[in-house]
Design an enzyme around this catalytic site. Sequence first.
Site, mmCIF file in Angstrom:
data_model
loop_
_atom_site.group_PDB
_atom_site.id
_atom_site.type_symbol
_atom_site.label_atom_id
_atom_site.label_comp_id
_atom_site.label_asym_id
_atom_site.label_seq_id
_atom_site.Cartn_x
_atom_site.Cartn_y
_atom_site.Cartn_z
ATOM 1 N N SER A 1 10.786 -12.380 -1.560
ATOM 2 C CA SER A 1 10.839 -11.774 -2.899
ATOM 3 C C SER A 1 11.663 -10.695 -2.724
ATOM 4 O O SER A 1 12.166 -10.588 -1.613
ATOM 5 C CB SER A 1 9.192 -11.412 -3.146
ATOM 6 O OG SER A 1 9.054 -10.495 -2.070
ATOM 7 N N GLY A 2 11.561 -9.834 -3.724
ATOM 8 C CA GLY A 2 12.396 -8.411 -3.977
ATOM 9 C C GLY A 2 11.864 -7.651 -2.695
ATOM 10 O O GLY A 2 12.556 -6.811 -2.117
ATOM 11 N N HIS A 3 10.478 -7.698 -2.381
ATOM 12 C CA HIS A 3 9.651 -6.931 -1.526
ATOM 13 C C HIS A 3 10.383 -7.335 -0.188
ATOM 14 O O HIS A 3 10.581 -6.489 0.788
ATOM 15 C CB HIS A 3 8.437 -6.902 -1.441
ATOM 16 C CG HIS A 3 7.404 -6.255 -0.520
ATOM 17 N ND1 HIS A 3 7.805 -4.872 -0.248
ATOM 18 C CD2 HIS A 3 6.665 -6.521 0.529
ATOM 19 C CE1 HIS A 3 7.125 -4.420 1.014
ATOM 20 N NE2 HIS A 3 6.251 -5.673 1.300
ATOM 21 N N ASP B 1 6.726 -20.600 0.266
ATOM 22 C CA ASP B 1 6.139 -21.508 -0.131
ATOM 23 C C ASP B 1 6.638 -22.226 -1.098
ATOM 24 O O ASP B 1 6.260 -23.301 -1.999
ATOM 25 C CB ASP B 1 4.699 -21.683 -0.468
ATOM 26 C CG ASP B 1 3.881 -21.072 1.127
ATOM 27 O OD1 ASP B 1 4.224 -21.549 2.096
ATOM 28 O OD2 ASP B 1 2.712 -20.383 0.919
ATOM 29 N N GLY C 1 3.364 -8.752 -1.888
ATOM 30 C CA GLY C 1 2.504 -7.423 -2.730
ATOM 31 C C GLY C 1 1.230 -7.829 -2.681
ATOM 32 O O GLY C 1 0.416 -6.803 -2.674
ATOM 33 N N HIS D 1 -1.644 14.959 5.170
ATOM 34 C CA HIS D 1 -2.329 15.116 6.360
ATOM 35 C C HIS D 1 -3.954 14.368 6.520
ATOM 36 O O HIS D 1 -4.539 14.445 5.502
ATOM 37 C CB HIS D 1 -2.538 16.555 6.645
ATOM 38 C CG HIS D 1 -3.196 17.425 5.989
ATOM 39 N ND1 HIS D 1 -4.693 17.550 5.809
ATOM 40 C CD2 HIS D 1 -2.775 18.055 4.798
ATOM 41 C CE1 HIS D 1 -5.111 18.385 5.049
ATOM 42 N NE2 HIS D 1 -3.969 18.600 4.112
ATOM 43 N N HIS E 1 -1.741 -0.776 -0.514
ATOM 44 C CA HIS E 1 -0.352 -0.578 -0.887
ATOM 45 C C HIS E 1 -0.252 0.843 -1.650
ATOM 46 O O HIS E 1 -0.884 0.979 -2.808
ATOM 47 C CB HIS E 1 0.117 -1.819 -1.833
ATOM 48 C CG HIS E 1 1.255 -1.747 -2.447
ATOM 49 N ND1 HIS E 1 2.256 -2.743 -3.057
ATOM 50 C CD2 HIS E 1 2.444 -0.996 -1.982
ATOM 51 C CE1 HIS E 1 3.314 -2.481 -3.034
ATOM 52 N NE2 HIS E 1 3.595 -1.161 -2.792
#
Length: 231
Positions: free
Chosen positions: A20-22, A43, A76, A140, A149
């Site tokens: 994919s783009g990711h 797939d 994603g 932090h 994500h």
Amino acid sequence: MPLLHSTCGPMRKLAIIGASGHGKVVADIALMRGYMDIVFLDDNPAVSQCAGFPIVGSSSMAGKLGTGFDYIVAIGNPTVRERIQENIDGKLVSLIHPNATIGRRVEIGEGTVVMAGAVVNSDTVIGKGAIVNTCASVDHDCRIANYVHVSVGAHVAGTVDIHERTWLGIGSCVTNNVSICSDCMVGAGAVVVRDIDVSGTYVGIPARFSHVNENWPSAGLTSRQKPTLLE
């Protein structure tokens, strides 16, 4: 499983699950980290390559490509990413872009990717299979759980806990000392200023409950469990 702040080890062969783009962005990071032999698993039988790299099989081949391959899942959807990663019997790696900034005493789990321009500051722990996307920041003392994500340009202030599979949308912000439960979707540009303790989708400034994510593990909530407002 212990958390790791890792980059590419001595092996230079990588299989990326998800064409994919990711996946393309993950491949770019892998090249910068020294991987010379990159293949994809996907797939969709209609595609044969991704960003010029060959697709050599389906996701069911993850962990089965033979000696020397490392693996990372570039999908994603957090539920799908978790399902595939948890079933890989092979060496999972994290990938950190050379232009990301990682502070002292940061721990990053296997299968996690940190992209260009991202900042992760001191004493933060990021679990496995997470994504800290382009120009996102995690300040932090945060605890970012497995398969979270943090999308492009999203910002997480200090001492924030984000639980499993939660997805912070593009440009969203989380103020300091906030906890977000598992299986949440925070919409693009939303600002979370209070704890979220019921799974679902939250949008707006400040972030307000919108709806239950029907295909996520939290979909079994009853109407009595659904909040009407996060003020």
